[in-house]
Scaffold this active site. Sequence first.
Site, PDB file in Angstrom:
ATOM      1  N   HIS A 108       0.856  -1.186   0.000  1.00  0.00           N
ATOM      2  CA  HIS A 108       0.000   0.000   0.000  1.00  0.00           C
ATOM      3  C   HIS A 108       0.890   1.233   0.000  1.00  0.00           C
ATOM      4  O   HIS A 108       1.974   1.239   0.593  1.00  0.00           O
ATOM      5  CB  HIS A 108      -0.885   0.006   1.254  1.00  0.00           C
ATOM      6  CG  HIS A 108      -1.404   1.367   1.629  1.00  0.00           C
ATOM      7  ND1 HIS A 108      -0.840   2.129   2.634  1.00  0.00           N
ATOM      8  CD2 HIS A 108      -2.417   2.102   1.116  1.00  0.00           C
ATOM      9  CE1 HIS A 108      -1.496   3.273   2.729  1.00  0.00           C
ATOM     10  NE2 HIS A 108      -2.457   3.277   1.829  1.00  0.00           N
ATOM     11  N   HIS A 177      -7.373  -4.512  18.250  1.00  0.00           N
ATOM     12  CA  HIS A 177      -8.226  -5.619  18.686  1.00  0.00           C
ATOM     13  C   HIS A 177      -7.582  -6.978  18.430  1.00  0.00           C
ATOM     14  O   HIS A 177      -8.043  -7.992  18.955  1.00  0.00           O
ATOM     15  CB  HIS A 177      -9.600  -5.543  17.998  1.00  0.00           C
ATOM     16  CG  HIS A 177      -9.556  -5.700  16.513  1.00  0.00           C
ATOM     17  ND1 HIS A 177      -9.069  -4.725  15.667  1.00  0.00           N
ATOM     18  CD2 HIS A 177      -9.934  -6.719  15.711  1.00  0.00           C
ATOM     19  CE1 HIS A 177      -9.161  -5.140  14.417  1.00  0.00           C
ATOM     20  NE2 HIS A 177      -9.680  -6.339  14.408  1.00  0.00           N
TER      21      HIS A 177
END
Length: 304
Positions: A108, A177
Site C-alpha cells: 500500500h 483488537h
Amino acid sequence: MNNENIAAVKSYLLTLQNNICSSLEAEEPTARFIEDRWERPEGGGGQTRVLTNGKVFEQGGVNFSHVSGFSLPPSATAKRPELANREFEAMGVSLVIHPHNPYVPTSHANVRLFIAKKAGEPTIWWFGGGFDLTPFYPFEEDVIQWHQTAQTACQPFGHDIYPLYKKWCDEYFYLRHRNETRGVGGLFFDDLNEWGFEKCFAFMQSVGNHYTKAYLPIVQKRKNTPYAEKERDFQLYRRGRYVEYNLVYDRGTLFGLQSGGRTESILMSLPPIVHWKYNWQPEAGSPEALLYETYLKPQNWLNL
C-alpha cells in the site's frame, strides 16, 4: 500556498499515477489497468485505475483524486479542532496491490496534500503519506530491502526522519483488537508543513518515487515461487486482517466515506477474495507461526 503550488502538486500526482501503473503493468504479460473517471457532486473528482485477474496481481488499484468541500468531516477534525468549519481541498494518489502468489506481499502507498481555508484567517496546508508492506510468508532480506529503500527516501531530509516515520507507521498500521501490526511497516507521515512548501513537497515526491523501487524487486524475486493450497488458504485468511484494518481504523477510508467520496474508488483497496475462520491458530513451529511471532511485531530491521 498559491494556485501555482497546487498545480505543481497535481501535475506530479498525475505523473506518479502513470509511472506506477506502467511499472506494475510491466510485470504482467497481458493484464492492464482500466481507467474510470468520476466526478464528485460537491466538488472535484478523480480517476481510478484498476487491474484485475493478472498473472502476478490478482487485483490492484491506483487512484488519483482531487476533491473539495465546504467543511472537513469528523475524521479530519477529531484531533485538529482548529480545522472545523473550514472549506477544504484535498488531492492525492492512493494504491493497494493484492498479488496472486502468497509469497509476494500485499503493498500500500499514498501521498496527499490537504488545504483548509477560512475567510479572514491564514490558509492551513499539510502533506501526508507513506508506504507499507503486508507479507504472508515473509523473507527477512525482502523486509530489510524494503526498509533500506524507505530510509533512502528519507535520507536527504535528515538522519532522524526515517526512524521517526518508521515508528509512526508501526503505530498507525496496528490492529489493536488483534494486538498485531498489519504487516512489517515502512513509512507514515502526516500534518507535514514545518519545513515550508518546497521542502515538504520534495519529501512527498521522494516517498512517492521510492514506492516502486521498494516493491518491484520483491515482486520480481518472489512471483514465481511455487506454492500449494495451504499457502493460498493462509493468504486469503490473512487478507481478512487487511479488510478489518481498512474498515475499522484507516483514516483515509473514513475521510472518503464521511466526505461523500466515491464508494467504489474508496473501497478499491479491499481484496477480491477473503476467508475468515473462527479462532484459527497457527501450528507451532510453522511458517505461519513465524509471521505472528516475529513479523507482526515492530522490529528494528536496519539495526539503527
